[in-house]
Design a protein around this motif. Structure first.
Motif, PDB file in Angstrom:
ATOM      1  N   GLN A  13       0.853  -1.175   0.000  1.00 42.29           N
ATOM      2  CA  GLN A  13       0.000   0.000   0.000  1.00 42.29           C
ATOM      3  C   GLN A  13       0.892   1.229   0.000  1.00 42.29           C
ATOM      4  OE1 GLN A  13      -2.336  -0.782   3.583  1.00 42.29           O
ATOM      5  NE2 GLN A  13      -4.105  -1.244   2.281  1.00 42.29           N
ATOM      6  N   TYR A  15       0.912   5.297   0.549  1.00 43.24           N
ATOM      7  CA  TYR A  15       0.116   6.323   1.211  1.00 43.24           C
ATOM      8  C   TYR A  15       0.493   7.719   0.751  1.00 43.24           C
ATOM      9  CZ  TYR A  15      -1.896   3.065   4.557  1.00 43.24           C
ATOM     10  OH  TYR A  15      -2.615   2.048   5.131  1.00 43.24           O
ATOM     11  N   SER A  16      -0.506   8.577   0.709  1.00 46.98           N
ATOM     12  CA  SER A  16      -0.340  10.015   0.572  1.00 46.98           C
ATOM     13  C   SER A  16      -1.023  10.597   1.809  1.00 46.98           C
ATOM     14  CB  SER A  16      -1.022  10.519  -0.703  1.00 46.98           C
ATOM     15  OG  SER A  16      -1.024  11.932  -0.738  1.00 46.98           O
ATOM     16  N   GLY A  17      -0.233  11.024   2.778  1.00 53.22           N
ATOM     17  CA  GLY A  17      -0.809  11.411   4.069  1.00 53.22           C
ATOM     18  C   GLY A  17      -1.468  10.203   4.699  1.00 53.22           C
ATOM     19  N   ASP A  18      -2.721  10.332   5.089  1.00 52.82           N
ATOM     20  CA  ASP A  18      -3.458   9.226   5.697  1.00 52.82           C
ATOM     21  C   ASP A  18      -4.260   8.411   4.681  1.00 52.82           C
ATOM     22  OD1 ASP A  18      -2.557   9.923   8.217  1.00 52.82           O
ATOM     23  OD2 ASP A  18      -4.301  11.177   8.674  1.00 52.82           O
ATOM     24  N   GLU A  19      -4.218   8.801   3.424  1.00 56.57           N
ATOM     25  CA  GLU A  19      -5.001   8.122   2.381  1.00 56.57           C
ATOM     26  C   GLU A  19      -4.157   7.062   1.674  1.00 56.57           C
ATOM     27  OE1 GLU A  19      -8.159   8.571   1.533  1.00 56.57           O
ATOM     28  OE2 GLU A  19      -8.703  10.535   2.337  1.00 56.57           O
ATOM     29  N   ILE A  20      -4.780   5.935   1.350  1.00 55.12           N
ATOM     30  CA  ILE A  20      -4.102   4.928   0.544  1.00 55.12           C
ATOM     31  C   ILE A  20      -4.201   5.377  -0.911  1.00 55.12           C
ATOM     32  CG2 ILE A  20      -4.052   2.518  -0.190  1.00 55.12           C
ATOM     33  CD1 ILE A  20      -5.413   1.834   2.519  1.00 55.12           C
ATOM     34  N   THR A  59     -10.144   9.192  -4.648  1.00 52.59           N
ATOM     35  CA  THR A  59      -8.979   9.169  -3.753  1.00 52.59           C
ATOM     36  C   THR A  59      -7.686   9.128  -4.549  1.00 52.59           C
ATOM     37  OG1 THR A  59     -10.217   8.088  -1.978  1.00 52.59           O
ATOM     38  CG2 THR A  59      -7.813   7.894  -1.902  1.00 52.59           C
ATOM     39  N   CYS A  63      -4.555  11.981  -4.703  1.00 49.82           N
ATOM     40  CA  CYS A  63      -3.288  11.632  -4.049  1.00 49.82           C
ATOM     41  C   CYS A  63      -2.052  11.793  -4.928  1.00 49.82           C
ATOM     42  CB  CYS A  63      -3.349  10.186  -3.544  1.00 49.82           C
ATOM     43  SG  CYS A  63      -4.410   9.977  -2.102  1.00 49.82           S
TER      44      CYS A  63
END
Length: 127
Positions: A13, A15-20, A59, A63
């Protein structure tokens, strides 16, 4: 009850910050969008709701530096979705990374972790 060998699996996975930003499900969705030409058809193909697929596309597009998927309104005649060239590049990089990670199965740590893992969890003590 039959015992099976412990299963070790790596799930990549990004991540970009808290987003997958990218993971196995998002990559599969991108593949399906590339094949089907629409988010709804791609979602049906992989057994996902349209809403979930749309949220995953949103999302991903938020991202990365550039959108991975472009959409066009207009129904079946003019509408649809397509992976951008940037999206195809990101997907290829992710698939390459997945393929490289499969080589970890041959390392000593993989073998040791597999040997240390129980076939199934112990029964919960409070049950």
């Amino acid at each position: 009850m039959s015992q099976s060998a412990p299963v070790l699996k790596i799930k990549l996975q990004i991540y970009s910050g808290d987003e997958i930003a990218m993971g196995p499900g998002k990559a599969d969705l991108l593949d399906a969008i590339g094949e089907e030409g629409s988010i709804s058809a791609a979602a049906r193909k992989i057994g996902m709701s349209y809403r979930r697929a749309w949220l995953l596309v949103d999302t991903m597009n938020r991202c990365w530096h550039e959108p991975l998927v472009e959409t066009a309104l207009g129904g079946s005649a003019r509408g649809g979705a397509r992976m951008t060239p940037y999206g195809r590049g990101i997907l290829q990089l992710y698939r390459n990374l997945q393929e490289e990670s499969r080589g970890l199965r041959d390392c000593a740590e993989w073998t040791e972790l597999g040997a240390a893992l129980r076939d199934a969890p112990r029964v919960h003590q409070k049950s």
